[in-house]
Design a protein around this motif. Structure first.
Motif, short mmCIF file in Angstrom:
data_model
loop_
_atom_site.label_atom_id
_atom_site.label_comp_id
_atom_site.label_asym_id
_atom_site.label_seq_id
_atom_site.Cartn_x
_atom_site.Cartn_y
_atom_site.Cartn_z
N ARG A 1 54.81 38.81 -57.44
CA ARG A 1 54.48 39.97 -56.72
C ARG A 1 53.46 39.41 -55.65
NH1 ARG A 1 52.18 44.68 -60.24
NH2 ARG A 1 52.38 45.70 -58.57
N GLU A 2 52.72 38.30 -55.75
CA GLU A 2 51.99 37.66 -54.88
C GLU A 2 52.73 36.96 -53.63
OE1 GLU A 2 49.39 35.14 -57.07
OE2 GLU A 2 48.28 36.78 -58.06
N GLN A 3 53.93 36.55 -54.05
CA GLN A 3 54.43 35.86 -52.79
C GLN A 3 54.83 36.69 -51.61
OE1 GLN A 3 55.04 32.39 -53.42
NE2 GLN A 3 53.86 33.01 -55.11
N ARG A 4 54.47 36.20 -50.43
CA ARG A 4 54.76 36.78 -49.34
C ARG A 4 55.94 36.28 -48.60
NH1 ARG A 4 53.17 40.36 -51.47
NH2 ARG A 4 51.10 40.93 -51.49
N LEU A 5 56.73 36.73 -47.55
CA LEU A 5 57.83 36.35 -47.19
C LEU A 5 57.55 36.05 -45.66
CD1 LEU A 5 60.45 38.48 -48.68
CD2 LEU A 5 60.46 36.22 -49.26
N PRO A 6 57.91 34.91 -45.37
CA PRO A 6 57.39 34.41 -43.83
C PRO A 6 58.15 35.20 -42.90
CG PRO A 6 58.86 32.81 -44.63
CD PRO A 6 58.64 33.81 -45.69
N ALA B 1 73.20 36.09 -42.64
CA ALA B 1 71.98 35.89 -41.90
C ALA B 1 71.04 34.85 -42.62
CB ALA B 1 71.24 37.13 -41.69
N ASP B 2 70.26 34.28 -41.86
CA ASP B 2 69.12 33.30 -42.31
C ASP B 2 67.90 34.14 -42.59
OD1 ASP B 2 67.83 31.15 -43.19
OD2 ASP B 2 67.28 30.53 -40.99
N LEU B 3 67.90 34.59 -43.77
CA LEU B 3 66.64 35.47 -44.43
C LEU B 3 65.81 34.73 -45.24
CD1 LEU B 3 68.89 38.51 -44.86
CD2 LEU B 3 67.50 38.06 -42.99
N PRO B 4 64.57 35.17 -45.24
CA PRO B 4 63.44 34.61 -45.94
C PRO B 4 63.59 34.84 -47.38
CG PRO B 4 62.43 36.07 -44.78
CD PRO B 4 63.75 36.02 -44.07
N GLU B 5 63.47 33.89 -48.30
CA GLU B 5 63.48 34.04 -49.81
C GLU B 5 62.40 33.69 -50.54
OE1 GLU B 5 67.47 33.87 -51.68
OE2 GLU B 5 68.39 33.39 -49.91
N LEU B 6 62.19 34.31 -51.85
CA LEU B 6 61.32 33.97 -52.59
C LEU B 6 61.56 32.33 -53.02
CD1 LEU B 6 60.70 37.03 -52.93
CD2 LEU B 6 59.72 36.32 -54.99
N PRO B 7 60.35 31.55 -53.12
CA PRO B 7 60.55 30.36 -53.46
C PRO B 7 60.91 30.08 -55.08
CG PRO B 7 58.42 30.49 -53.32
CD PRO B 7 59.01 31.72 -52.81
#
Length: 86
Positions: free
Chosen positions: A24-29, A58-64
């Motif tokens: 829940r704390e992870q922010r996507l760039p 597409a190149d999309l941000p994902e959670l690490p």
């Protein structure tokens, strides 16, 4: 086109609440998704789904990947595109 990215992980024993809080704390760039939802399930599983207005590839941000020891295995990731109702 709407693309949904799914991120699913299983917490190490006794660390389900910690994994949920971490997710829940992870922010996507970059730009935010159209929508984001977080779920939990038995066996300390956490699922995050994000929706994007983008092509399937597409190149999309994902959670690490979470830190070692927080999860029991590598994160599972899937990408789906929305299908119009018939």
């Amino acid at each position: 086109m709407t693309v949904a990215l799914m991120w699913e992980a299983r917490a190490a024993s006794g660390r389900g609440a910690e994994l949920l809080a971490w997710a829940r704390e992870q922010r996507l760039p970059g730009r935010p998704p159209l929508r984001r939802e977080t779920f939990h399930a038995p066996q300390d599983r956490v699922l995050v789904i994000t929706w994007w207005d983008a092509p399937h590839d597409a190149d999309l941000p994902e959670l690490p990947e979470p830190e070692p020891g927080l999860v029991t295995r590598a994160v599972h990731r899937w990408r789906f595109e929305q299908v119009p109702e018939a």
